[in-house]
Motif scaffolding. Structure first.
Motif, PDB file in Angstrom:
ATOM      1  N   GLY A 175       0.844  -1.195   0.000  1.00 35.67           N
ATOM      2  CA  GLY A 175       0.000   0.000   0.000  1.00 35.67           C
ATOM      3  C   GLY A 175       0.869   1.231   0.000  1.00 35.67           C
ATOM      4  O   GLY A 175       1.774   1.375  -0.822  1.00 35.67           O
ATOM      5  N   SER A 176       0.637   2.101   0.970  1.00 41.07           N
ATOM      6  CA  SER A 176       1.421   3.340   1.072  1.00 41.07           C
ATOM      7  C   SER A 176       0.884   4.134   2.255  1.00 41.07           C
ATOM      8  O   SER A 176      -0.257   3.921   2.695  1.00 41.07           O
ATOM      9  CB  SER A 176       1.249   4.171  -0.197  1.00 41.07           C
ATOM     10  N   ILE A 177       1.668   5.099   2.722  1.00 41.21           N
ATOM     11  CA  ILE A 177       1.100   6.079   3.651  1.00 41.21           C
ATOM     12  C   ILE A 177      -0.092   6.769   2.963  1.00 41.21           C
ATOM     13  O   ILE A 177      -1.033   7.213   3.632  1.00 41.21           O
ATOM     14  CB  ILE A 177       2.182   7.104   4.107  1.00 41.21           C
ATOM     15  N   VAL A 209      -4.490  11.469   3.016  1.00 41.99           N
ATOM     16  CA  VAL A 209      -4.570  12.131   1.703  1.00 41.99           C
ATOM     17  C   VAL A 209      -3.800  13.438   1.809  1.00 41.99           C
ATOM     18  O   VAL A 209      -3.899  14.136   2.812  1.00 41.99           O
ATOM     19  CB  VAL A 209      -6.031  12.413   1.319  1.00 41.99           C
ATOM     20  N   TYR A 210      -2.974  13.727   0.807  1.00 45.17           N
ATOM     21  CA  TYR A 210      -2.163  14.951   0.841  1.00 45.17           C
ATOM     22  C   TYR A 210      -2.470  15.809  -0.381  1.00 45.17           C
ATOM     23  O   TYR A 210      -3.047  15.313  -1.370  1.00 45.17           O
ATOM     24  CB  TYR A 210      -0.665  14.605   0.941  1.00 45.17           C
ATOM     25  N   PRO A 211      -2.108  17.081  -0.340  1.00 45.77           N
ATOM     26  CA  PRO A 211      -2.468  17.977  -1.448  1.00 45.77           C
ATOM     27  C   PRO A 211      -2.000  17.428  -2.794  1.00 45.77           C
ATOM     28  O   PRO A 211      -0.849  17.002  -2.934  1.00 45.77           O
ATOM     29  CB  PRO A 211      -1.733  19.281  -1.111  1.00 45.77           C
ATOM     30  N   VAL A 220      -5.917  11.176  -6.716  1.00 46.05           N
ATOM     31  CA  VAL A 220      -6.224   9.874  -7.335  1.00 46.05           C
ATOM     32  C   VAL A 220      -5.236   8.800  -6.867  1.00 46.05           C
ATOM     33  O   VAL A 220      -5.635   7.658  -6.599  1.00 46.05           O
ATOM     34  CB  VAL A 220      -6.255   9.980  -8.874  1.00 46.05           C
ATOM     35  N   TYR A 221      -3.946   9.156  -6.752  1.00 41.45           N
ATOM     36  CA  TYR A 221      -2.985   8.160  -6.234  1.00 41.45           C
ATOM     37  C   TYR A 221      -3.426   7.708  -4.844  1.00 41.45           C
ATOM     38  O   TYR A 221      -3.454   6.500  -4.558  1.00 41.45           O
ATOM     39  CB  TYR A 221      -1.564   8.732  -6.195  1.00 41.45           C
ATOM     40  N   CYS A 222      -3.780   8.674  -3.982  1.00 40.34           N
ATOM     41  CA  CYS A 222      -4.219   8.321  -2.623  1.00 40.34           C
ATOM     42  C   CYS A 222      -5.478   7.448  -2.679  1.00 40.34           C
ATOM     43  O   CYS A 222      -5.615   6.485  -1.912  1.00 40.34           O
ATOM     44  CB  CYS A 222      -4.478   9.571  -1.791  1.00 40.34           C
TER      45      CYS A 222
HETATM   46  C1  8X3 Z   1       4.422   6.792  -2.085  1.00 39.40           C
HETATM   47  C2  8X3 Z   1       4.624   7.702  -0.930  1.00 39.40           C
HETATM   48  O1  8X3 Z   1       3.841   9.933   0.074  1.00 39.40           O
HETATM   49  O2  8X3 Z   1       4.419   9.909  -2.284  1.00 39.40           O
HETATM   50  O3  8X3 Z   1       3.284   6.016  -1.960  1.00 39.40           O
HETATM   51  O4  8X3 Z   1       2.380   8.899  -1.518  1.00 39.40           O
HETATM   52  S1  8X3 Z   1       3.766   9.169  -1.174  1.00 39.40           S
END
Ligand code: 8X3
Ligand code: NDP
Length: 253
Positions: free
Chosen positions: A140-142, A147-149, A153-155
């Motif tokens: 997965g991922s953080i 969710v960050y600015p 969609v990645y989040c």
């Molecule tokens: C990759 C780390 O913080 O760029 O999943 O989403 S981040």
């Protein structure tokens, strides 16, 4: 007794490649997939020479359901008996506010990070169920937790990986299949180069004056989960660089 088999997607770089090295060190035979087969061939030659493992390489785009099922179902029977599946293939594309997002970027992330993971799991899981053993480890991922600015969609795709991990764990519980998610913070790999489409200066700035995780740090965490005794399942791990508190807070010195 035949060796155990790990199937690692996205083994041509970064975390997947590091996982291949760790599982080879631990004596697993390796089923390795990525689009860049030339890289897999180089890695395979190294690991066969160093650890005496067997490898089987798949030039595979996980976004293509036909390719995933065709390749897996046509494997020699022994290579279909996967003990550990590491669903690692994934990517981010762009870092734009939602109103300016590129549709192609969205499709690539959704198709790879969600649908690709689903296709590979759907191909592999029935064999695990039939054998009543197996372990699925999703990367997965953080970004699966926060969710960050401009991460929109990645989040969302990584939140989906989190949800799918929980769903798989429920559905596969009475089949004795373990399901784990490993959620890393910042890891220095080709990830940022891919996100910024070859803009190496922008990618390098992500890791400026901070000590990120290495791909090996994550691979050792994957191995920790894979090597627990039969009665122990590691459900969920969030692993961060010491210099990063959460998705949006890091120190640079
Ligand atoms: C990759 C780390 O913080 O760029 O999943 O989403 S981040
Ligand atoms: P890399 O870019 O270094 O490696 C990504 C791997 O995924 C490559 O082997 C690539 O192989 C493979 N891949 C991408 N698209 C496809 C596809 N369509 N079909 C098959 N393989 C594919 O990045 P990382 O090692 O960092 O990323 C691995 C995973 O870790 C991803 O899921 C990512 O989201 C996640 N992650 C990364 C973090 C980071 O900061 N680096 C943090 C948290 C999670 P090829 O191009 O040859 O197909």
């Amino acid at each position: 007794m035949s060796k155990k088999i790990v199937f690692i997607t996205g083994a041509s770089a970064g975390i997947g490649e590091a996982c291949a090295r760790v599982f080879a060190r631990e004596g697993y035979d390796l089923l390795l997939a990525a689009r860049r087969i030339d890289r897999l061939e180089v890695l395979s030659a190294q690991l066969v020479a160093e650890f005496g493992v067997r490898t089987h390489l798949l030039a595979l785009d996980v976004r293509d359901a036909g390719e995933v099922f065709g390749m897996f179902n046509n494997l020699p029977a022994n290579w279909q008996q996967v003990d550990v599946l590491v669903n690692n293939a994934g990517l981010s594309q762009g870092l734009d506010p939602i109103q300016a997002g590129d549709i192609g970027d969205w499709d690539r992330m959704i198709d790879t990070n969600i649908k690709g993971l689903l296709y590979v799991t759907r191909a592999v899981a029935p064999g695990m169920v039939a054998r009543k053993q197996g372990h699925i480890i999703n990367i997965g991922s953080i970004a699966a937790k926060e969710v960050y600015p401009n991460g929109n969609v990645y989040c969302a795709t990584k939140h989906a990986v989190d949800a799918l991990t929980k769903g798989m764990r429920i559905d596969l519980l009475d089949k004795h299949i373990k399901v784990t998610a490993i959620h890393p913070g910042m890891v220095e790999t080709e990830f940022s180069e891919v996100r910024f489409k070859g803009d190496t200066a922008r990618a390098a700035a992500v890791y400026d004056r901070i000590e990120p995780l290495s791909a090996e740090d994550v691979a050792e965490t994957v191995w920790f989960a894979a090597s627990r005794p039969k009665h122990v399942n590691v459900n969920d791990v969030v692993i961060m660089p010491t210099m990063q508190a959460n998705a949006t807070t890091a120190i640079r010195e």
